[in-house]
Scaffold this motif. Structure first.
Motif, PDB file in Angstrom:
ATOM      1  N   ASP A  31       0.820  -1.214   0.000  1.00 23.91           N
ATOM      2  CA  ASP A  31       0.000   0.000   0.000  1.00 23.91           C
ATOM      3  C   ASP A  31       0.851   1.260   0.000  1.00 23.91           C
ATOM      4  O   ASP A  31       0.522   2.235  -0.674  1.00 23.91           O
ATOM      5  CB  ASP A  31      -0.933   0.030   1.217  1.00 23.91           C
ATOM      6  N   GLN A  32       1.942   1.248   0.756  1.00 24.79           N
ATOM      7  CA  GLN A  32       2.793   2.433   0.858  1.00 24.79           C
ATOM      8  C   GLN A  32       3.365   2.817  -0.505  1.00 24.79           C
ATOM      9  O   GLN A  32       3.387   3.994  -0.871  1.00 24.79           O
ATOM     10  CB  GLN A  32       3.918   2.184   1.864  1.00 24.79           C
ATOM     11  N   GLN A  35       0.614   4.383  -2.577  1.00 25.25           N
ATOM     12  CA  GLN A  35       0.281   5.741  -2.146  1.00 25.25           C
ATOM     13  C   GLN A  35       1.349   6.741  -2.582  1.00 25.25           C
ATOM     14  O   GLN A  35       1.031   7.859  -2.998  1.00 25.25           O
ATOM     15  CB  GLN A  35       0.061   5.770  -0.640  1.00 25.25           C
ATOM     16  N   GLN A  36       2.621   6.355  -2.520  1.00 29.64           N
ATOM     17  CA  GLN A  36       3.687   7.245  -2.991  1.00 29.64           C
ATOM     18  C   GLN A  36       3.568   7.439  -4.499  1.00 29.64           C
ATOM     19  O   GLN A  36       3.740   8.552  -4.999  1.00 29.64           O
ATOM     20  CB  GLN A  36       5.061   6.694  -2.625  1.00 29.64           C
TER      21      GLN A  36
END
Length: 134
Positions: A31-32, A35-36
């Motif tokens: 997910d990270q 999102q980035q």
């Protein structure tokens, strides 16, 4: 004919199969990363309505629900194969972006961002084919 921007409440399908024409569907390692990548896309000029983020749980649940409703006609199509692959990647915890990129330049930028963040899958949906962007 112009393509419509997908929303989380209006998911484009054909014979029950996921078919977001004019979009690039990207699975990131987590997910990270997704999102980035979404932040980078917005910095490149994509609007917030052009970049939909899904967690692995959300994407997996949506794909499983759609697979339950796929018609027999669609069952043999490549879209259904991809939907099954998306379910597998969602189970592995991938984070997802679905990017509205109907123009070639937009799709190329989305593909570049996908590669930058180690995307596992990046598929551009056309009317008749699905193009691998990686």
């Amino acid at each position: 004919m112009a393509v419509k921007r997908m929303t989380k409440t209006q998911v484009p399908v054909s014979f029950g199969a996921f078919k977001p024409v004019g979009h690039v569907v990207v699975a990131f390692p987590d997910d990270q990363s997704a999102q980035q990548a979404a932040r980078d896309l917005r910095e490149l000029g994509f609007g917030s309505e052009d970049v939909l983020f899904y967690t692995g749980d959300e994407e997996g649940r949506e794909m499983r629900q759609m697979l339950d409703g796929v018609s027999g006609t669609a069952e043999f199509g490549h879209e259904v194969v991809l939907m099954r692959r998306y379910c597998e990647l969602a189970r592995e915890g991938c984070g997802w972006l679905i990017v509205f990129a109907p123009e070639d330049e937009q799709a190329l930028r989305a593909g570049e961002v996908a590669r930058r963040y180690g995307a596992r899958v990046a598929e551009r949906y056309h009317r008749l084919v699905v193009e691998d962007m990686l």
